[in-house]
Design an enzyme around this catalytic site. Sequence first.
Site, PDB file in Angstrom:
ATOM      1  N   VAL A 511       0.863  -1.176   0.000  1.00 46.33           N
ATOM      2  CA  VAL A 511       0.000   0.000   0.000  1.00 46.33           C
ATOM      3  C   VAL A 511       0.899   1.224   0.000  1.00 46.33           C
ATOM      4  O   VAL A 511       1.826   1.325   0.806  1.00 46.33           O
ATOM      5  CB  VAL A 511      -0.920   0.032   1.242  1.00 46.33           C
ATOM      6  CG1 VAL A 511      -1.777   1.289   1.226  1.00 46.33           C
ATOM      7  CG2 VAL A 511      -1.792  -1.207   1.287  1.00 46.33           C
ATOM      8  N   GLY A 512       0.652   2.125  -0.945  1.00 43.04           N
ATOM      9  CA  GLY A 512       1.472   3.336  -1.033  1.00 43.04           C
ATOM     10  C   GLY A 512       0.618   4.557  -1.251  1.00 43.04           C
ATOM     11  O   GLY A 512      -0.617   4.503  -1.252  1.00 43.04           O
ATOM     12  N   GLY A 513       1.292   5.703  -1.433  1.00 42.09           N
ATOM     13  CA  GLY A 513       0.579   6.949  -1.639  1.00 42.09           C
ATOM     14  C   GLY A 513      -0.229   6.950  -2.921  1.00 42.09           C
ATOM     15  O   GLY A 513      -1.229   7.652  -3.034  1.00 42.09           O
ATOM     16  N   VAL A 517      -1.143  -2.198  -4.231  1.00 46.67           N
ATOM     17  CA  VAL A 517      -0.414  -3.069  -5.148  1.00 46.67           C
ATOM     18  C   VAL A 517      -0.905  -4.495  -4.917  1.00 46.67           C
ATOM     19  O   VAL A 517      -0.897  -4.990  -3.786  1.00 46.67           O
ATOM     20  CB  VAL A 517       1.107  -2.989  -4.927  1.00 46.67           C
ATOM     21  CG1 VAL A 517       1.831  -3.887  -5.938  1.00 46.67           C
ATOM     22  CG2 VAL A 517       1.598  -1.554  -5.046  1.00 46.67           C
ATOM     23  N   LYS A 531      -0.197  -2.318  -9.773  1.00 42.96           N
ATOM     24  CA  LYS A 531      -0.382  -1.098  -8.977  1.00 42.96           C
ATOM     25  C   LYS A 531      -1.578  -0.334  -9.532  1.00 42.96           C
ATOM     26  O   LYS A 531      -1.537   0.171 -10.647  1.00 42.96           O
ATOM     27  CB  LYS A 531       0.869  -0.227  -9.017  1.00 42.96           C
ATOM     28  CG  LYS A 531       0.769   1.023  -8.123  1.00 42.96           C
ATOM     29  CD  LYS A 531       1.870   2.034  -8.416  1.00 42.96           C
ATOM     30  CE  LYS A 531       3.206   1.567  -7.933  1.00 42.96           C
ATOM     31  NZ  LYS A 531       4.234   2.651  -8.077  1.00 42.96           N
ATOM     32  N   ASP A 627      13.345   9.686  -4.619  1.00 44.08           N
ATOM     33  CA  ASP A 627      12.679   9.038  -3.484  1.00 44.08           C
ATOM     34  C   ASP A 627      13.380   7.733  -3.141  1.00 44.08           C
ATOM     35  O   ASP A 627      12.756   6.685  -2.998  1.00 44.08           O
ATOM     36  CB  ASP A 627      11.208   8.787  -3.811  1.00 44.08           C
ATOM     37  CG  ASP A 627      10.375   8.542  -2.549  1.00 44.08           C
ATOM     38  OD1 ASP A 627      10.851   8.890  -1.451  1.00 44.08           O
ATOM     39  OD2 ASP A 627       9.252   8.021  -2.662  1.00 44.08           O
TER      40      ASP A 627
END
Length: 847
Positions: A511-513, A517, A531, A627
Amino acid sequence: MATSLLVLVCFCFANPAMMHVSAKTQRLESFTPQDNYLIDCGSPTDTPLAGKRVFVSDENAKTFLSTKSRDIQVSVQSAEDVPLPIYNSARIFIDQADYTFQMARPGWHWIRLHFYPVQNNEFNLQNAKFNVETNSVVLIREFHVKTITWSVKEYLVNVTTERFSIKFIPKEGSFAFINAIELVSAPDILIGDVGTSLSPVGTFSGLSHFTFQTSYRINMGGPIVTGQNDTLGRTWEVDTPFLKPVEASTSASVNPSVINYPDGTSPLIAPPSVYASASQMANANVSSQSFNVTWSFEVDASFSYLVRMHFCDIVSKALNDLYFNVYINRKMGISGLDLTAITGDLASAYYKDFVVNSSVMANPLTIQVGPLNQDTGAQNAILNGLEILKINNSVGSLDGEYGVGGKSSEGPSRGTVAAVGFAMMFGAFVGLGAMAVKWRKRPQDWQKTNSFSSWLLPVHAGDSTFMSSKNSMSSRKSQMLSSTMGLGRYFSFAELKDATKNWDSNAIIGVGGFGNVYLGVIDDGTKVAVKRGNPQSEQGIHEFQTEIQILSKLRHRHLVSLIGYCDENSEMILVYEFMANGPLRDHLYGKDMPPMSWKQRLEICIGAARGLHYLHTGAAQGIIHRDVKSTNILLDENFIAKMADFGLSKDAPTTEETHVSTAVKGSFGYLDPEYFRKQQLTDKSDVYSFGVVLLEALCARPAINPSLPREQVNLAEWALQWKRKGLLEKIIDPTLAGKINPESMNKFAEATEKCLAEYGVDRPTMGDILWNLEYALQLQEASSHGKMAEEEKELMATASPITVSHSVPPPSGAIPSSEQNESTTDAQGVNDHSTAMFTQFASLNGR
């Protein structure tokens, strides 16, 4: 220099006759702030409020507060005429007091300061006189209570430092007080970086560099909207007190469920309850009327303001039936506004940013809407909501002409204003001319042919409208582009839905911004990582675009491969190769996994360094990842490291440039301090971030851990202190104790320290880092072979008197066995060992 007034105008439309809810309708979206500091100052216990918000007591917040002299808590058992229990207590400061917070992420944050002069025997809080400042902006200058009532001052600040301070500074002979403090993350979508200048007309860039103070937030034509109906905790007041005259307007309303939010908008910008009511012209649709509906607001004309006007056509019966004008301070903001022509549908939100130079600002600030007075349909004009935010001036003040440290705004302001004004005017003429030419040359079917995939074409090759297709044309175009431009396989939404078992929550592997996924299995049996973009994510089309553009033109063993994508039905979905062992972070700490050997960690760091080195040097123009962190280094089934997540990546500066000027993005704990201060990005910013990753590999702890004592919170600062003392071995991962060759660790630590140099010019290139890491690995392997040989010799000597020959350690110049088979060639013909000299050593002597 006086800065510019920003007027942000948002328009939205609904048809009262429409009984269905569009597929684009959004429910009230929730937002979970990563930074969420709530303090009830002076309170001995935590104070819960509605909406599951809990303000912590002074005792639980004492780690944030440092004072130069004594401070005093005052409280009462009960208080009358206050809306919240947080006003029942206060903290008084005799001298300067700083609240310092460790930030989890950069970006927009709310600051809300609550004041109420609690009565007590020792201090009369009405006599308090003080300033309130942050790291760089004066929020309040010479504050004092004029009446015994509660008040809240709200600010929106773009945080770009890991530690953020709010300072209370009493004036000489006086004191300061505060009842409650809020410092809470705000969604990045709330304010963009670019607006439209009202006078002179043109484009204004750089809004993210300002701090804003809320002056007004109004719900036109409807009741007060509180934080219970606004997930960002905002309150929207009624507009009646500001109407001049009230009789010029009547109210209209619809059910909030019919409000739509097209791409680029969000309920986080304004909730449906704001768009669902409006103030319209009294006696609407009377053909002879030609008056404007006017609202008037008291402002400080020496400052600039951000005003966000929200419109929603809840009065029209058909498309293209309502045209009206919008005025700001009696200047034309929008002429002949037809909202449905912009959004393509009824009941659809739209917003626009305006920047008005404070030199044309007037008090009171007037906002007006009125009919176009042409035979174009309904004779009416509407307004749904309004926000007015003050912008800090040129010396970083939101109150008075002096900034932090008493810096005056006098001096260069007139010349600077003139220069900025001339530049904006010139840019406006050029921009308007270009727009006129482009508009006249547009194809007749331009609205139909625009689609999300237009950005997949080369730069400037198509219109910039994304994800606007309403039929299968976009998908067919995407398939063609996929096959002809090397963008990977085009997947239909149905294929990916089937591959992930209807987006099964059990298939979520990350889980991302950007969104979730999923682990998927495509038609040929290959496992993939899917994603799927969340429409309400703070990351959106720009990050999605960057990810595809980067990965479609790069191929390297140490970069995660893009298999394909899907752009059907406004979806943003990317399909990658599946990395079976997940992110490096999971293997270092935080999960119950077997510890990695020092050799494994070195090999992983070397792989990641190769990927970054290729990014920086392998393309015609280098790429800065922006990043770099342990969660963006993924491991395949063989623990081969690959760099991932290129949504924030930027093209490196050209040979004529030294840096890329850009807003600060990334993750706290990894961000280059020079990039923080100057907002100037270089490839050495990646080098700094990679240095933090190296420390994570060595110490097996997060880059930022707020639960530790203050001096240990930041891994880079803490580890460098021990390194300079020559005691780095005291803080390494305990599982590595006694298993690292001292020379290998010293070479590794030396490279890490150079990565973390304060200034980019003092940091090595990724090629130099790669050299040092491979050298550290060879030192470790040579040591291991030596120990094995000694153990074998001792074993054979004790087992038998017969003399035997035993294995000889490899020559010092040998490439480690784990690297011998890595000389693969990428899709562009660039050898995976793009700097082969880094692995061909003649001896183990360092350079």
